[in-house]
Design an enzyme around this catalytic site. Sequence first.
Site, PDB file in Angstrom:
ATOM      1  N   SER A 240       0.833  -1.212   0.000  1.00 17.75           N
ATOM      2  CA  SER A 240       0.000   0.000   0.000  1.00 17.75           C
ATOM      3  C   SER A 240       0.866   1.259   0.000  1.00 17.75           C
ATOM      4  O   SER A 240       0.611   2.203  -0.766  1.00 17.75           O
ATOM      5  CB  SER A 240      -0.960   0.007   1.188  1.00 17.75           C
ATOM      6  OG  SER A 240      -0.283  -0.208   2.402  1.00 17.75           O
ATOM      7  N   HIS A 270      -2.303  -8.711   1.979  1.00 13.56           N
ATOM      8  CA  HIS A 270      -1.896  -7.477   2.676  1.00 13.56           C
ATOM      9  C   HIS A 270      -2.983  -7.125   3.710  1.00 13.56           C
ATOM     10  O   HIS A 270      -3.313  -7.947   4.555  1.00 13.56           O
ATOM     11  CB  HIS A 270      -1.665  -6.398   1.605  1.00 13.56           C
ATOM     12  CG  HIS A 270      -0.999  -5.137   2.075  1.00 13.56           C
ATOM     13  ND1 HIS A 270      -0.306  -5.033   3.251  1.00 13.56           N
ATOM     14  CD2 HIS A 270      -0.934  -3.897   1.497  1.00 13.56           C
ATOM     15  CE1 HIS A 270       0.166  -3.803   3.393  1.00 13.56           C
ATOM     16  NE2 HIS A 270      -0.207  -3.093   2.347  1.00 13.56           N
ATOM     17  N   HIS A 317       5.362 -13.056   6.969  1.00 10.47           N
ATOM     18  CA  HIS A 317       5.630 -11.670   6.568  1.00 10.47           C
ATOM     19  C   HIS A 317       6.755 -11.633   5.553  1.00 10.47           C
ATOM     20  O   HIS A 317       7.665 -12.467   5.608  1.00 10.47           O
ATOM     21  CB  HIS A 317       6.001 -10.810   7.789  1.00 10.47           C
ATOM     22  CG  HIS A 317       5.811  -9.350   7.542  1.00 10.47           C
ATOM     23  ND1 HIS A 317       6.794  -8.561   6.994  1.00 10.47           N
ATOM     24  CD2 HIS A 317       4.736  -8.555   7.737  1.00 10.47           C
ATOM     25  CE1 HIS A 317       6.330  -7.332   6.872  1.00 10.47           C
ATOM     26  NE2 HIS A 317       5.081  -7.293   7.304  1.00 10.47           N
ATOM     27  N   ARG A 326       3.604  -5.273  16.652  1.00 10.21           N
ATOM     28  CA  ARG A 326       2.228  -4.749  16.606  1.00 10.21           C
ATOM     29  C   ARG A 326       1.252  -5.813  17.130  1.00 10.21           C
ATOM     30  O   ARG A 326       0.239  -5.486  17.741  1.00 10.21           O
ATOM     31  CB  ARG A 326       1.870  -4.317  15.179  1.00 10.21           C
ATOM     32  CG  ARG A 326       2.803  -3.234  14.622  1.00 10.21           C
ATOM     33  CD  ARG A 326       2.555  -2.959  13.157  1.00 10.21           C
ATOM     34  NE  ARG A 326       2.804  -4.142  12.339  1.00 10.21           N
ATOM     35  CZ  ARG A 326       2.582  -4.218  11.036  1.00 10.21           C
ATOM     36  NH1 ARG A 326       2.089  -3.173  10.386  1.00 10.21           N
ATOM     37  NH2 ARG A 326       2.833  -5.327  10.357  1.00 10.21           N
ATOM     38  N   ASP A 372      -2.126  -8.547  11.733  1.00 11.53           N
ATOM     39  CA  ASP A 372      -3.534  -8.877  11.491  1.00 11.53           C
ATOM     40  C   ASP A 372      -4.026 -10.060  12.322  1.00 11.53           C
ATOM     41  O   ASP A 372      -5.222 -10.330  12.361  1.00 11.53           O
ATOM     42  CB  ASP A 372      -3.732  -9.167   9.997  1.00 11.53           C
ATOM     43  CG  ASP A 372      -3.364  -7.964   9.141  1.00 11.53           C
ATOM     44  OD1 ASP A 372      -3.765  -6.848   9.509  1.00 11.53           O
ATOM     45  OD2 ASP A 372      -2.656  -8.133   8.135  1.00 11.53           O
TER      46      ASP A 372
HETATM   47  N1  HAX Z   1       0.469 -19.974   5.617  1.00 17.37           N
HETATM   48  C1  HAX Z   1       0.831 -20.924   4.717  1.00 17.37           C
HETATM   49  N2  HAX Z   1       1.859 -20.799   3.855  1.00 17.37           N
HETATM   50  C2  HAX Z   1       2.573 -19.668   3.945  1.00 17.37           C
HETATM   51  C3  HAX Z   1       2.293 -18.660   4.883  1.00 17.37           C
HETATM   52  C4  HAX Z   1       1.177 -18.843   5.735  1.00 17.37           C
HETATM   53  N3  HAX Z   1       0.789 -17.922   6.615  1.00 17.37           N
HETATM   54  N4  HAX Z   1       3.191 -17.660   4.736  1.00 17.37           N
HETATM   55  C5  HAX Z   1       4.003 -18.025   3.736  1.00 17.37           C
HETATM   56  N5  HAX Z   1       3.629 -19.219   3.234  1.00 17.37           N
HETATM   57  C6  HAX Z   1       4.181 -19.935   2.086  1.00 17.37           C
HETATM   58  C7  HAX Z   1       4.045 -19.052   0.843  1.00 17.37           C
HETATM   59  O1  HAX Z   1       2.711 -19.112   0.321  1.00 17.37           O
HETATM   60  C8  HAX Z   1       5.122 -19.643  -0.062  1.00 17.37           C
HETATM   61  O2  HAX Z   1       4.618 -20.843  -0.582  1.00 17.37           O
HETATM   62  P1  HAX Z   1       4.949 -21.292  -2.133  1.00 17.37           P
HETATM   63  O3  HAX Z   1       6.443 -21.314  -2.218  1.00 17.37           O
HETATM   64  O4  HAX Z   1       4.292 -22.604  -2.242  1.00 17.37           O
HETATM   65  O5  HAX Z   1       4.341 -20.221  -2.987  1.00 17.37           O
HETATM   66  C9  HAX Z   1       6.220 -19.973   0.944  1.00 17.37           C
HETATM   67  O6  HAX Z   1       5.571 -20.109   2.229  1.00 17.37           O
HETATM   68  C10 HAX Z   1       7.308 -18.926   1.039  1.00 17.37           C
HETATM   69  O7  HAX Z   1       6.722 -17.680   1.353  1.00 17.37           O
HETATM   70  P2  HAX Z   1       7.528 -16.591   2.219  1.00 17.37           P
HETATM   71  O8  HAX Z   1       8.755 -16.246   1.455  1.00 17.37           O
HETATM   72  O9  HAX Z   1       7.682 -17.076   3.614  1.00 17.37           O
HETATM   73  O10 HAX Z   1       6.496 -15.381   2.284  1.00 17.37           O
HETATM   74  P3  HAX Z   1       6.298 -14.193   1.225  1.00 17.37           P
HETATM   75  O11 HAX Z   1       7.264 -13.107   1.518  1.00 17.37           O
HETATM   76  O12 HAX Z   1       6.255 -14.711  -0.165  1.00 17.37           O
HETATM   77  O13 HAX Z   1       4.815 -13.743   1.595  1.00 17.37           O
HETATM   78  C11 HAX Z   1       3.015 -13.176   3.019  1.00 17.37           C
HETATM   79  C12 HAX Z   1       4.511 -13.028   2.761  1.00 17.37           C
HETATM   80  C13 HAX Z   1       2.626 -12.232   4.134  1.00 17.37           C
HETATM   81  C14 HAX Z   1       2.233 -12.795   1.757  1.00 17.37           C
HETATM   82  C15 HAX Z   1       2.722 -14.641   3.430  1.00 17.37           C
HETATM   83  O14 HAX Z   1       3.407 -14.947   4.630  1.00 17.37           O
HETATM   84  C16 HAX Z   1       1.242 -14.939   3.594  1.00 17.37           C
HETATM   85  O15 HAX Z   1       0.567 -15.253   2.601  1.00 17.37           O
HETATM   86  N6  HAX Z   1       0.682 -14.824   4.858  1.00 17.37           N
HETATM   87  C17 HAX Z   1      -0.738 -14.984   5.074  1.00 17.37           C
HETATM   88  C18 HAX Z   1      -1.505 -13.729   4.684  1.00 17.37           C
HETATM   89  C19 HAX Z   1      -1.238 -12.590   5.666  1.00 17.37           C
HETATM   90  O16 HAX Z   1      -1.308 -12.745   6.858  1.00 17.37           O
HETATM   91  N7  HAX Z   1      -0.960 -11.401   5.121  1.00 17.37           N
HETATM   92  C20 HAX Z   1      -0.724 -10.193   5.930  1.00 17.37           C
HETATM   93  C21 HAX Z   1       0.737  -9.813   6.012  1.00 17.37           C
HETATM   94  C22 HAX Z   1       0.976  -8.567   6.837  1.00 17.37           C
HETATM   95  C23 HAX Z   1       0.377  -7.395   6.171  1.00 17.37           C
HETATM   96  O17 HAX Z   1       0.759  -6.952   5.108  1.00 17.37           O
HETATM   97  N8  HAX Z   1      -0.645  -6.865   6.757  1.00 17.37           N
HETATM   98  O18 HAX Z   1      -1.334  -5.874   6.163  1.00 17.37           O
END
Ligand code: HAX
Length: 434
Positions: A240, A270, A317, A326, A372
Amino acid sequence: MESLKKKFAAKALALYTEMRAINKEHGERKMDEVVLRQITGGARGIKMMLWETSQLDANEGIRFRGYSIPEIKKLLPSGPQGEPKPEGLFWLMLTGEIPTAEEVNDLTKDWQSRSDLPQQVMTSLDALPDDAHPMTQFTIGIMAMQSDSIFSRRYAEGMSKTDYWDACYEDSMNLIARLPRVAAYIYRRSFHGGDHIPADKSLDWAANFAHMLGNDDEDFRSLMRLYLTIHADHEGGNASAHTVNLVGSTLSDPYLSFSAGMNALAGPLHGLANQEVIKWIFEMIENLGTKTPTKEQIATYVQETLDAGKVIPGYGHAVLREPDPRFTAQRRFAEEYIKGSDLIETVWKIFDTVPPMLQALGKVKNPWPNVDAHSGALLVHYGIKEYSYYTVLFGVSRALGVLAAGIWSRALGMPLERPKSVTSDWIKAQLKDA
Ligand code: HAX
């Protein structure tokens, strides 16, 4: 010129001059290097933006102008129960200085004086179905005010580059002042039959927002002060904030750039994760048939979610590698203000259960909770049960950081953002040549 603007003007001119000199002397200095997985992996960690208001450390979490969340709570002027006022954080992010209580009160009054909504906001929102997603309503509400942009008007009149920050400051202050009104209007029309509650101009920014949502409980006011403070900024690289920065770099005005950023916040990876967390917990409770699930039952449900190819919302994250401070701040709030909530106990049991399971997958870089994971349970406790609304609350807070940073960008004369993309053939050619 009011004192905040005057203070900012002096600091901005000094840093503008200093950065120009640094760029001139050291512009060709190598600062970092990029590896292939960063190019193909969402630009993780690539340094390409100046962002003065906060900085994120993978292990320690966010620092606003060098101050951690516990330090902010101790140092910023607060409400009656000791939770920091978001006005103080905005002041700190803009100037780098901790404001006095009097300066914060002046800022509250300034925002109150700017907070009346033009009629077209209500007319635009009322034209939408009541069940339009609150984030869709939020960006439409913001865009409905764009015709008031001072930056756009003055640009069309031929404003000098040196005045960009001034016009951006005025738009940003007006926007921040009005956002709680827009957000409360959306909440009351979507979930309370359009029974709107007038603003109380004797209250501070967060308490007035709580009031307009329909809850005058002192504890809820305190939660809103804390909530709107800790969600305000997470350095510039998150989706964002980066969107606001990118769009603002084209000299789109703050209404256009902020609404663009809110569309990024509305994604489930996000900001929308806050709605997804509570939805997932409610579904788990229904599925298991108990409001007090054991850790074993939670583990079974977590496994089912993972087996279905879904992520566990609220965990993981892109930058953080430890539990999000947080999350910890919200847990501290719950421990201090709330007793005997099954839902909050469940959030804590999930915290005990999920990290080792994510760790066992061997691919998740951060198994810990993010911001979150906790917020929804606190909001439900105070009666805000409509989880599709949660990201709007996040968005109101995020305005403080991204708009403060936007004012800095215009003051420092930041150019159009234009990083480089490459094709897969280019990558293959590089590998062949190596
Ligand atoms: N549950 C299951 N699998 C997860 C995971 C979770 N909470 N977090 C990461 N992974 C997986 C990814 O999907 C990825 O899988 P693939 O290789 O099969 O695609 C793998 O682990 C590696 O990911 P990463 O490098 O650890 O994480 P990224 O930097 O790519 O992504 C995310 C970060 C926040 C998007 C991710 O951890 C996620 O999807 N979390 C759940 C959604 C969430 O809580 N989002 C909010 C984040 C905070 C924020 O921005 N708030 O506004």
